[in-house]
Motif scaffolding. Structure first.
Motif: not given
Length: 255
Positions: A65-80, A88-91
């Protein structure tokens, strides 16, 4: 995602709206995280052709995956809300891969795989003795684009764009060990035949508090899905039965 920029914009707008709507309220606390997963994808996908189904094994480790990764993104947001203990949680995690792989029958395959997974959840926190548990429910949205070219005598090309939404329910357990370390375990189930036949998410790990505002997220996460649409043996049939799993390291901003 390059193929669906409006969907990405909608996800970002949702997170921004959740933040700005309550930013002035003193009883709200927030977490924003950017993370990286050493992703492995294992399973198979079946794509229907006229009078035939073509099943292709999916077996990509983190090196592929890393050798062929053209684009990627990972994020998480949480409010309490600390007064009501509702939150709420958004991932969102997205990968755009363009690898050359070897198929299960030995043929060469030129493949482009784009996979996005969005979770949007509401939860209620309950305090236990020395720990807390969050019961949550919401949706998991899968967005898959797969382009395959089998370089053999037939030189077959197959493309599919498929997205679906699953309802999920689950729980997350948080256990502070001391002022720095907090254990975490999270699990859910979903699908129920509404979209996927079944889906599940399991994660275990720990958070390390570096400062009042920054924490390190260390965990192992696995997401399973068994999805099927169309009629077997007919054009338009699609099945996706995979595990997406691997270790995660992330940086959490608490505010």
């Amino acid at each position: 995602m390059t193929a669906h920029p409006r969907r990405i914009a909608a996800v970002l707008a949702t997170a921004a709206t959740l933040l700005t709507t309550h930013a002035s309220a003193s009883d709200w606390s927030y977490q924003a995280e950017i993370y990286l997963q050493g992703t492995n994808i294992k399973g198979d996908t079946t794509i229907g052709l006229p009078f035939n189904n073509r099943t292709t094994e999916v077996d990509l480790d983190s090196g592929d995956i890393f050798s062929n990764l053209d684009m990627g993104g990972m994020f998480r947001f949480e409010a309490l809300n600390n007064s009501t203990n509702w939150g709420v949680m958004v991932d969102y995690a997205f990968m755009d891969l363009g690898p050359d792989a070897s198929g299960p029958l030995g043929e060469d395959i030129d493949a482009s795989i784009r996979q996005g997974v969005l979770e949007a959840l509401a939860f209620k926190r309950f305090q236990l003795e020395g720990s807390s548990i969050d019961y949550f429910g919401g949706i998991r949205w899968w967005d898959n684009d797969i382009d395959l070219k089998f370089n053999g005598p037939a030189n077959t090309k197959i493309s599919v764009e498929e997205d679906w939404v699953d309802a999920v329910v689950g729980a997350r357990w948080l256990k502070p060990l001391n002022e720095r370390w907090t254990l975490m375990a999270k699990g859910d189930v979903g699908g129920f035949g509404l979209s996927s036949n079944f889906t599940s998410n399991l994660a275990v790990g720990a958070h390390y508090k570096m400062t009042d505002s920054l924490s390190l997220d260390l965990q192992y996460k696995a997401v399973y899905v068994d999805y099927e649409t169309g009629s077997q043996g007919e054009s338009g049939y699609f099945a996706y039965d995979t595990w997406t799993h691997g270790p995660i390291i992330g940086l959490i901003y608490n505010f």
